[in-house]
Design a protein around this motif. Sequence first.
Motif, mmCIF file in Angstrom:
data_model
loop_
_atom_site.group_PDB
_atom_site.id
_atom_site.type_symbol
_atom_site.label_atom_id
_atom_site.label_comp_id
_atom_site.label_asym_id
_atom_site.label_seq_id
_atom_site.Cartn_x
_atom_site.Cartn_y
_atom_site.Cartn_z
ATOM 1 N N SER A 28 35.558 -30.393 25.767
ATOM 2 C CA SER A 28 36.995 -30.157 25.591
ATOM 3 C C SER A 28 37.265 -28.746 25.087
ATOM 4 C CB SER A 28 37.588 -31.178 24.615
ATOM 5 O OG SER A 28 37.228 -30.875 23.274
ATOM 6 N N LEU A 29 36.240 -28.071 24.588
ATOM 7 C CA LEU A 29 36.366 -26.716 24.064
ATOM 8 C C LEU A 29 35.953 -25.661 25.087
ATOM 9 C CD1 LEU A 29 34.972 -27.455 20.488
ATOM 10 C CD2 LEU A 29 37.374 -27.289 21.206
ATOM 11 N N HIS A 30 35.667 -26.082 26.323
ATOM 12 C CA HIS A 30 35.246 -25.171 27.401
ATOM 13 C C HIS A 30 36.344 -25.038 28.451
ATOM 14 C CE1 HIS A 30 30.853 -24.366 26.818
ATOM 15 N NE2 HIS A 30 31.039 -25.307 25.909
ATOM 16 N N THR A 31 36.389 -23.873 29.079
ATOM 17 C CA THR A 31 37.307 -23.662 30.202
ATOM 18 C C THR A 31 36.796 -24.420 31.430
ATOM 19 O OG1 THR A 31 36.116 -21.687 30.976
ATOM 20 C CG2 THR A 31 37.916 -21.336 29.388
ATOM 21 N N ASP A 32 37.661 -24.609 32.417
ATOM 22 C CA ASP A 32 37.250 -25.289 33.653
ATOM 23 C C ASP A 32 36.183 -24.506 34.402
ATOM 24 O OD1 ASP A 32 38.925 -27.445 33.235
ATOM 25 O OD2 ASP A 32 40.549 -26.618 34.452
ATOM 26 N N ASP A 33 36.254 -23.175 34.335
ATOM 27 C CA ASP A 33 35.286 -22.331 35.051
ATOM 28 C C ASP A 33 34.195 -21.801 34.116
ATOM 29 O OD1 ASP A 33 36.990 -20.644 33.661
ATOM 30 O OD2 ASP A 33 37.123 -19.149 35.246
ATOM 31 N N THR A 34 33.883 -22.579 33.127
ATOM 32 C CA THR A 34 32.892 -22.196 32.123
ATOM 33 C C THR A 34 31.529 -21.923 32.754
ATOM 34 O OG1 THR A 34 32.045 -22.810 29.930
ATOM 35 C CG2 THR A 34 32.125 -24.561 31.581
ATOM 36 N N ALA A 35 30.715 -21.154 32.035
ATOM 37 C CA ALA A 35 29.348 -20.860 32.486
ATOM 38 C C ALA A 35 28.415 -20.934 31.292
ATOM 39 C CB ALA A 35 29.279 -19.483 33.123
ATOM 40 N N PHE A 36 27.169 -21.299 31.564
ATOM 41 C CA PHE A 36 26.141 -21.418 30.527
ATOM 42 C C PHE A 36 24.847 -20.852 31.079
ATOM 43 C CE2 PHE A 36 22.563 -24.213 29.063
ATOM 44 C CZ PHE A 36 22.433 -23.662 27.798
ATOM 45 N N ARG A 37 24.145 -20.143 30.223
ATOM 46 C CA ARG A 37 22.806 -19.695 30.595
ATOM 47 C C ARG A 37 21.909 -19.772 29.381
ATOM 48 N NH1 ARG A 37 20.560 -14.002 33.002
ATOM 49 N NH2 ARG A 37 18.441 -14.744 33.303
ATOM 50 N N LEU A 38 20.811 -20.505 29.533
ATOM 51 C CA LEU A 38 19.728 -20.518 28.554
ATOM 52 C C LEU A 38 18.767 -19.442 29.016
ATOM 53 C CD1 LEU A 38 18.140 -21.663 26.172
ATOM 54 C CD2 LEU A 38 17.246 -23.414 27.724
ATOM 55 N N HIS A 39 18.683 -18.389 28.245
ATOM 56 C CA HIS A 39 17.837 -17.254 28.642
ATOM 57 C C HIS A 39 16.375 -17.620 28.376
ATOM 58 C CE1 HIS A 39 21.011 -14.319 29.546
ATOM 59 N NE2 HIS A 39 21.715 -15.137 28.796
ATOM 60 N N LEU A 40 15.800 -18.301 29.361
ATOM 61 C CA LEU A 40 14.443 -18.823 29.281
ATOM 62 C C LEU A 40 13.818 -18.726 30.663
ATOM 63 C CD1 LEU A 40 12.131 -20.591 27.987
ATOM 64 C CD2 LEU A 40 13.476 -22.561 28.652
ATOM 65 N N LEU A 41 12.810 -17.901 30.787
ATOM 66 C CA LEU A 41 12.032 -17.831 32.025
ATOM 67 C C LEU A 41 12.906 -17.762 33.276
ATOM 68 C CD1 LEU A 41 9.333 -20.433 30.980
ATOM 69 C CD2 LEU A 41 9.124 -17.959 30.928
ATOM 70 N N ASP A 42 13.841 -16.825 33.285
ATOM 71 C CA ASP A 42 14.701 -16.583 34.439
ATOM 72 C C ASP A 42 15.571 -17.775 34.829
ATOM 73 O OD1 ASP A 42 13.817 -13.928 34.738
ATOM 74 O OD2 ASP A 42 12.045 -14.624 35.834
ATOM 75 N N ALA A 43 15.949 -18.591 33.857
ATOM 76 C CA ALA A 43 16.851 -19.702 34.158
ATOM 77 C C ALA A 43 18.166 -19.138 34.695
ATOM 78 C CB ALA A 43 17.089 -20.533 32.905
ATOM 79 N N PRO A 44 18.747 -19.782 35.688
ATOM 80 C CA PRO A 44 19.971 -19.260 36.301
ATOM 81 C C PRO A 44 21.213 -19.597 35.471
ATOM 82 C CG PRO A 44 19.378 -21.329 37.308
ATOM 83 C CD PRO A 44 18.275 -21.004 36.329
#
Length: 153
Positions: A28-44
């Motif tokens: 509920s605290l994220h936008t509809d077009d939210t993005a996430f990246r875990l910077h781990l071994l080239d995770a997308p």
Amino acid sequence: MTSESDIQRLAERYGPAWNDRDLDAIMSLHTDDTAFRLHLLDAPDIVGREAVREAFAGLIGAWPDIHFATEQLSYGTGFFVHRYVMSGTLACPMPFGALIAYPTGDGISLTGADVITVVAGKVHRKDTYLDIASAQQQLGLLDGPSNPAQVQG
């Protein structure tokens, strides 16, 4: 533009939602077009509300007792940075590159930081940086051939 006080209020709600492992409250605290990246071994990048929700559900499932102890919150124009100690107990096998960590029943803790971009008072992007070497060591992945991890083949 979101004010710094609005960003502070968002940060004060975001951490407890994660510590409660309340996926609905987190999302509920994220936008509809939210993005996430875990910077781990080239995770997308993971983009979009449903894809991010699925990724967060996977993290909570893998670490059902996950907890973030805040060390520092820093604010700027349109963002905040959350530096913390993450602790938890791995509940299912988890890949770390070519290695797989298996649950040991022992909890681990490691440092991390999230850089969170805010748009219209909500999380638009979350970039997570973790001390992965510490996690790998605590999970037995750096102990040599007698460790519980197996190399994928």
